[in-house]
Design an enzyme around this catalytic site. Structure first.
Site, short mmCIF file in Angstrom:
data_model
loop_
_atom_site.label_atom_id
_atom_site.label_comp_id
_atom_site.label_asym_id
_atom_site.label_seq_id
_atom_site.Cartn_x
_atom_site.Cartn_y
_atom_site.Cartn_z
CD GLU A 174 26.26 31.48 28.78
OE1 GLU A 174 25.37 32.05 29.78
OE2 GLU A 174 26.52 31.31 28.72
CG HIS A 250 22.60 36.62 27.72
ND1 HIS A 250 22.48 36.25 29.50
CD2 HIS A 250 24.17 35.43 27.59
CE1 HIS A 250 23.84 34.94 29.99
NE2 HIS A 250 24.33 34.16 28.65
CB CYS A 371 16.92 37.27 33.35
SG CYS A 371 18.31 37.97 32.15
#
Length: 448
Positions: A174, A250, A371
């Site tokens: 990721e 995450h 993000c």
């Protein structure tokens, strides 16, 4: 030689919508099917970039993906002209069309993992595009991501690019959302901190029971090998499975680090004390002094952290040695989180100031300030080798604002995604964007 942490923020794409595609992401699921505003989303992101640039931070921009991804739909059996592919997908498999229209590439913390030249065996900055294979709508991003990064960081003398890891569950990667680097100075050797949710092959590591753990230990180890990192310069840590099951999909939803500082929630990790000791020991070997700020669950619960995105913030080093925390408006709207932040900044500690940004359009789809940016540590020579078209300036901000106002819709629903005209609008906008950012041909419609 001076060195910098450059934040390359993702430019929100023209098809920004609330498709509810990310199982395990509470915000994404809870706002599914609401009407979105792509124009507002892009302008909010640009405003954050401009504000950081005005504060003296190095700031860049990373282009969005081509959407709808007609080629992906063709691979799934939809044929005919581009318009017919979209019309047929809307009629026969609307969820696939929604996935092919996702603007999730805006969250470029997932675009790649980046290791600066001071850490790597060959003295170059290394990039590995993330395969993002846990979610279909994100798994189709990495080919274009690789081309865009290659156009931004093209000088092979300074930059090395690796293809995404094999797109299988054992190597779920990721990107930088589960990677942090600690260092005394950005141009000096540091310690790279890889956080994983599960191991694909070692059953000794516990796994979450409700939501998927997206990052594997094996993927993190593979990236470290590809980048030529020394064992003494790497620390691996496991996320607490119980917080993954509470919506911490995450690590950057529960912890953020920069320089010599880790800001984290008490429940973020397993084996926390052992991990902190290893970080302290390894950073000391390269002249750094590791420091940590633990937010106790008694002050901020995991639920508070997930809803406010307190830890999905940008922790930035200022010239005077203090740190600035960039948080979303939702932090101010959460009484416990805001009270904690007020006490944090008034205590005279490492974090001296908090700045709040309205990123509602991104937040409602499950992505906060952290993000939206990919961090790249560069020395002066490397920064000079970056494609200058992607470095934010006041004129570029003005040009991109005009571009958004010209090309973006101010309302997007699921029905709008079925409009073949949307594809033409997006391609026209992106073709113009590649000229603005001097990227060349990076999109499938420009290449094929």
């Amino acid at each position: 030689m001076k060195s910098y942490e450059v934040n390359f923020d993702g430019l929100v794409g023209p098809t920004h919508n609330y498709g509810g595609l990310s199982y395990g992401n509470v915000a994404s699921q809870s706002n599914s099917q609401q009407s979105s505003n792509p124009k507002e989303a892009a302008l909010q992101g640009l405003a954050k970039m401009k504000a950081l640039m005005d504060m003296g931070f190095q700031q860049g921009v990373l282009a969005p993906q081509e959407r709808p991804d007609v080629a992906a739909l063709r691979r799934l059996g939809f044929g005919g002209t581009d318009a017919e592919v979209i019309e047929r997908a809307a009629k026969e498999a609307m969820p696939l069309l929604v996935a092919s229209c996702s603007a999730s590439s805006m969250w470029v913390a997932n675009a790649a993992t980046v290791s600066p030249s001071a850490d790597t065996a060959d003295g170059r900055v290394h990039f590995t595009a993330a395969n993002l294979n846990c979610k279909y709508h994100r798994s189709i991003e990495h080919p274009t991501t690789s081309r865009v990064l290659g156009a931004m960081f093209a000088d092979q003398k300074h930059f090395a690019h690796h293809a995404a890891l094999p797109a299988v569950a054992q190597f779920g990667d990721e990107g930088a959302a589960n990677h942090t680097r600690f260092c005394r100075e950005y141009g000096e050797a540091g310690v790279e901190f890889f956080v994983f949710g599960r191991s694909a092959f070692d059953t000794r590591y516990p796994a979450p029971q409700k939501y998927p753990a997206r990052q594997t230990l094996e993927a993190s180890q593979a990236v470290a090998r590809l980048h030529g990192l020394k064992d003494d310069g790497v620390v691996y840590a496991q996320q607490n499975p119980s917080v993954i099951d509470q919506g911490v999909f995450h690590n950057d939803v529960i912890a953020v680090g920069n320089g010599e500082v880790l800001f984290y929630h008490e429940d973020a990790f397993l084996e926390t004390e052992q991990m902190l000791a290893e970080l302290q020991s390894k950073l000391a070997k390269v002249g750094g002094k590791f420091q940590s700020i633990c937010v106790p669950r008694s002050a901020v619960t995991v639920e508070d952290a997930v809803r406010s995105y307190l830890f999905n913030s940008q922790l930035l080093s200022r010239a005077d040695g203090s740190m600035l925390l960039i948080v979303p408006e939702e932090c101010r709207g959460n009484e416990r989180v805001w009270q904690y932040l007020q006490s944090l900044t008034s205590s005279g500690g490492l974090i001296r100031e908090v700045k709040v940004f309205d990123l509602k359009q991104s937040m409602q789809n499950g992505g906060g300030p952290a993000c939206l940016r990919l961090r790249v540590a560069l020395n002066e020579t490397e920064l000079a080798a970056v494609n200058p078209g992607v470095i934010m300036t006041a004129p570029l901000y003005g040009t991109l604002t005009e571009w958004v106002n010209k090309h973006y819709r101010d309302r997007m629903t699921e029905n709008d995604l079925a409009d073949p005209q949307l594809l033409l609008e997006c391609r026209t906008a992106l073709d113009e964007l590649t000229q603005i950012l001097k990227l060349g041909a990076v999109y499938p419609f420009q290449i094929n």
